[in-house]
Design a protein around this motif. Structure first.
Motif, PDB file in Angstrom:
ATOM      1  N   ASP A 152     -20.477   4.211   3.894  1.00 45.51           N
ATOM      2  CA  ASP A 152     -20.810   5.411   3.130  1.00 45.51           C
ATOM      3  C   ASP A 152     -20.877   6.649   4.025  1.00 45.51           C
ATOM      4  N   ILE A 153     -21.412   6.476   5.219  1.00 46.95           N
ATOM      5  CA  ILE A 153     -21.561   7.581   6.160  1.00 46.95           C
ATOM      6  C   ILE A 153     -21.294   7.027   7.554  1.00 46.95           C
ATOM      7  N   ALA A 154     -20.662   7.829   8.400  1.00 49.72           N
ATOM      8  CA  ALA A 154     -20.263   7.343   9.719  1.00 49.72           C
ATOM      9  C   ALA A 154     -20.652   8.349  10.794  1.00 49.72           C
ATOM     10  N   PHE A 155     -20.906   7.811  11.994  1.00 50.77           N
ATOM     11  CA  PHE A 155     -21.204   8.626  13.176  1.00 50.77           C
ATOM     12  C   PHE A 155     -20.189   8.264  14.249  1.00 50.77           C
ATOM     13  N   ARG A 156     -19.474   9.263  14.758  1.00 54.55           N
ATOM     14  CA  ARG A 156     -18.422   9.031  15.737  1.00 54.55           C
ATOM     15  C   ARG A 156     -18.517  10.060  16.865  1.00 54.55           C
ATOM     16  N   VAL A 157     -17.832   9.754  17.975  1.00 56.09           N
ATOM     17  CA  VAL A 157     -17.807  10.685  19.107  1.00 56.09           C
ATOM     18  C   VAL A 157     -16.541  11.524  19.102  1.00 56.09           C
ATOM     19  N   VAL A 158     -15.798  11.471  18.016  1.00 58.64           N
ATOM     20  CA  VAL A 158     -14.616  12.313  17.817  1.00 58.64           C
ATOM     21  C   VAL A 158     -14.654  12.857  16.400  1.00 58.64           C
ATOM     22  N   PRO A 159     -14.053  14.028  16.140  1.00 59.08           N
ATOM     23  CA  PRO A 159     -14.008  14.536  14.764  1.00 59.08           C
ATOM     24  C   PRO A 159     -13.235  13.599  13.850  1.00 59.08           C
ATOM     25  N   PHE A 160     -13.537  13.655  12.575  1.00 60.26           N
ATOM     26  CA  PHE A 160     -12.863  12.830  11.575  1.00 60.26           C
ATOM     27  C   PHE A 160     -11.511  13.446  11.246  1.00 60.26           C
TER      28      PHE A 160
ATOM     29  N   ARG B  15     -20.680  18.470  13.262  1.00 63.92           N
ATOM     30  CA  ARG B  15     -20.994  18.142  14.645  1.00 63.92           C
ATOM     31  C   ARG B  15     -22.500  18.229  14.822  1.00 63.92           C
ATOM     32  N   LEU B  16     -23.097  17.121  15.284  1.00 64.81           N
ATOM     33  CA  LEU B  16     -24.551  17.070  15.403  1.00 64.81           C
ATOM     34  C   LEU B  16     -25.057  17.438  16.780  1.00 64.81           C
ATOM     35  N   ALA B  17     -24.394  16.936  17.826  1.00 61.35           N
ATOM     36  CA  ALA B  17     -24.951  17.112  19.161  1.00 61.35           C
ATOM     37  C   ALA B  17     -23.878  16.912  20.213  1.00 61.35           C
ATOM     38  N   VAL B  18     -24.168  17.396  21.413  1.00 61.70           N
ATOM     39  CA  VAL B  18     -23.350  17.126  22.587  1.00 61.70           C
ATOM     40  C   VAL B  18     -24.026  15.993  23.362  1.00 61.70           C
ATOM     41  N   LEU B  19     -23.253  14.966  23.723  1.00 57.28           N
ATOM     42  CA  LEU B  19     -23.787  13.789  24.397  1.00 57.28           C
ATOM     43  C   LEU B  19     -23.342  13.795  25.855  1.00 57.28           C
ATOM     44  N   PRO B  20     -24.254  14.061  26.793  1.00 52.56           N
ATOM     45  CA  PRO B  20     -23.873  14.068  28.205  1.00 52.56           C
ATOM     46  C   PRO B  20     -23.651  12.660  28.737  1.00 52.56           C
TER      47      PRO B  20
ATOM     48  N   ARG C 214     -19.354  14.207  25.491  1.00 54.52           N
ATOM     49  CA  ARG C 214     -18.730  13.946  24.196  1.00 54.52           C
ATOM     50  C   ARG C 214     -19.571  14.591  23.108  1.00 54.52           C
ATOM     51  N   GLU C 215     -19.025  14.642  21.904  1.00 55.64           N
ATOM     52  CA  GLU C 215     -19.734  15.219  20.768  1.00 55.64           C
ATOM     53  C   GLU C 215     -20.035  14.137  19.742  1.00 55.64           C
ATOM     54  N   LEU C 216     -21.181  14.225  19.110  1.00 54.84           N
ATOM     55  CA  LEU C 216     -21.543  13.296  18.043  1.00 54.84           C
ATOM     56  C   LEU C 216     -21.256  13.962  16.702  1.00 54.84           C
ATOM     57  N   TRP C 217     -20.400  13.325  15.914  1.00 52.56           N
ATOM     58  CA  TRP C 217     -20.008  13.834  14.606  1.00 52.56           C
ATOM     59  C   TRP C 217     -20.509  12.910  13.503  1.00 52.56           C
ATOM     60  N   MET C 218     -20.940  13.497  12.407  1.00 51.33           N
ATOM     61  CA  MET C 218     -21.362  12.756  11.221  1.00 51.33           C
ATOM     62  C   MET C 218     -20.420  13.112  10.074  1.00 51.33           C
ATOM     63  N   GLY C 219     -19.992  12.121   9.301  1.00 53.31           N
ATOM     64  CA  GLY C 219     -19.091  12.402   8.184  1.00 53.31           C
ATOM     65  C   GLY C 219     -19.267  11.429   7.031  1.00 53.31           C
ATOM     66  N   TYR C 220     -18.920  11.894   5.838  1.00 57.75           N
ATOM     67  CA  TYR C 220     -18.909  11.044   4.646  1.00 57.75           C
ATOM     68  C   TYR C 220     -17.868  11.607   3.683  1.00 57.75           C
ATOM     69  N   HIS C 221     -17.385  10.768   2.773  1.00 57.46           N
ATOM     70  CA  HIS C 221     -16.355  11.192   1.828  1.00 57.46           C
ATOM     71  C   HIS C 221     -16.957  12.167   0.814  1.00 57.46           C
ATOM     72  N   ARG C 222     -16.191  13.173   0.473  1.00 60.80           N
ATOM     73  CA  ARG C 222     -16.717  14.217  -0.427  1.00 60.80           C
ATOM     74  C   ARG C 222     -17.088  13.676  -1.804  1.00 60.80           C
ATOM     75  N   ASP C 223     -16.496  12.528  -2.207  1.00 60.92           N
ATOM     76  CA  ASP C 223     -16.852  11.936  -3.496  1.00 60.92           C
ATOM     77  C   ASP C 223     -18.311  11.484  -3.532  1.00 60.92           C
ATOM     78  N   LEU C 224     -18.938  11.326  -2.354  1.00 62.80           N
ATOM     79  CA  LEU C 224     -20.315  10.834  -2.292  1.00 62.80           C
ATOM     80  C   LEU C 224     -21.334  11.946  -2.052  1.00 62.80           C
ATOM     81  N   LYS C 225     -20.905  13.190  -2.115  1.00 60.94           N
ATOM     82  CA  LYS C 225     -21.815  14.281  -1.757  1.00 60.94           C
ATOM     83  C   LYS C 225     -22.989  14.406  -2.719  1.00 60.94           C
ATOM     84  N   ARG C 226     -22.878  13.819  -3.906  1.00 64.15           N
ATOM     85  CA  ARG C 226     -23.984  13.871  -4.862  1.00 64.15           C
ATOM     86  C   ARG C 226     -24.872  12.632  -4.784  1.00 64.15           C
ATOM     87  N   LEU C 227     -24.547  11.708  -3.903  1.00 68.09           N
ATOM     88  CA  LEU C 227     -25.340  10.485  -3.769  1.00 68.09           C
ATOM     89  C   LEU C 227     -26.637  10.830  -3.021  1.00 68.09           C
TER      90      LEU C 227
END
Length: 290
Positions: free
Chosen positions: A145-153, A162-167, A261-274
């Motif tokens: 449903d939601i993912a956290f990655r070190v690269v943009p989606f 983008r949530l944070a910079v990870l040293p 690196r950067e920490l990215w959070m993403g989810y599909h737009r169909d779930l934005k009301r969840l």
């Protein structure tokens, strides 16, 4: 040829249970229904929609493209139904259901625990599945449903932030920390395996700083890399979230800082009301952003 039948919410509940568990028997246990009832109502739903929603395989039930297309809509209906029940019972703030969170092993072990803990305390009725693996779970195919990655989606229709910079830093075992000289001659490096995150930036930096280093140990897990360091196997370039929190490691000064690196959070737009997803995203922003 499917025969038209009226569409019922009870059938959509069964659809969601089968989609989440992968088998009719597991769905029957989750809903406290009989196996034949699950099969009959699922066939009735497919008849009402005029589409096959699952592929029946030896490993279980796999969503078809049509099933994937209605999954988010069914979850919105589930959320709306739960909201009605909360309003009637006077427990409007109570969220429930399942939330699948995807991340790499080290993000799950060292970055997200505070977020998951705070979220679980605030919303104890939500079941959080923390899915950590070397591969990327697909948001479009609803593997998470939601993912956290070190690269943009790169996928289409993803709401991301983008949530944070990870040293990062270089590490070795604290009790055998080597003197780094002569370009790293005689030292062993621990690097990312081919099926890991493929962090070529960190590996290239470490190779540039220690061009004379010898053989290489590979692992696709940052956590395993850290444990190998503790065991004195060699040096590694690790996220500081991992290295600084792993007992037995010491940070090395190689004359320069490795790329972050950067920490990215993403989810599909169909779930934005969840609602339960938005609450988790808000918690992650509050605790990690900046």
């Amino acid at each position: 040829m499917y025969e038209a039948h009226p569409l019922e919410w009870s059938d959509l509940r069964i659809f969601l249970a089968v989609a989440r568990t992968g088998t009719q028997s597991a769905a029957a246990k989750a809903l406290n229904l009989s196996h034949p009832t699950i099969g009959r109502r699922l066939r009735a739903l497919e008849a009402a929609l005029g589409q096959a929603l699952f592929q029946r395989t030896a490993e279980g039930f796999v969503l078809t493209d049509e099933g994937t297309a209605i999954l988010a809509l069914a979850e919105e209906m589930e959320e709306a139904t739960q909201a009605i029940r909360r309003r009637v019972s006077g427990a409007e703030a109570l969220l429930a259901g399942r939330l699948r969170v995807s991340c790499s092993d080290w993000v799950g072990a060292f970055v997200l625990p505070e977020v998951v803990g705070a979220y679980a305390a605030a919303h104890p009725q939500v079941e959080v599945d923390l899915l950590s693996a070397s591969r990327l779970y697909s948001l479009a195919q609803r593997e998470a449903d939601i993912a956290f990655r070190v690269v943009p989606f790169e996928e289409a229709d993803i709401v991301q932030r983008r949530l944070a910079v990870l040293p990062f830093a270089a590490y070795a075992a604290a009790d055998v920390a080597p003197r780094v000289g002569a370009g790293g001659a005689g030292l062993t490096l621990i690097e990312d395996a081919p099926h890991g995150e493929r962090d070529v930036l960190a590996q290239s930096w470490l190779r540039q700083r220690l061009p004379q280093a010898g053989r290489v140990f590979l692992s696709n897990s940052r956590t395993v890399q850290a444990r190998l360091c503790v065991a004195g196997v060699g040096l590694a370039c690790l996220p500081r979230a991992v290295g600084d929190r792993t007992a037995g490691l010491t940070r090395l000064d190689l004359g320069a800082e490795p790329p972050s690196r950067e920490l990215w959070m993403g989810y599909h737009r169909d779930l934005k009301r969840l609602t339960r997803l938005r609450a988790f995203a808000d918690t992650a922003v509050r605790l990690l952003a900046g």
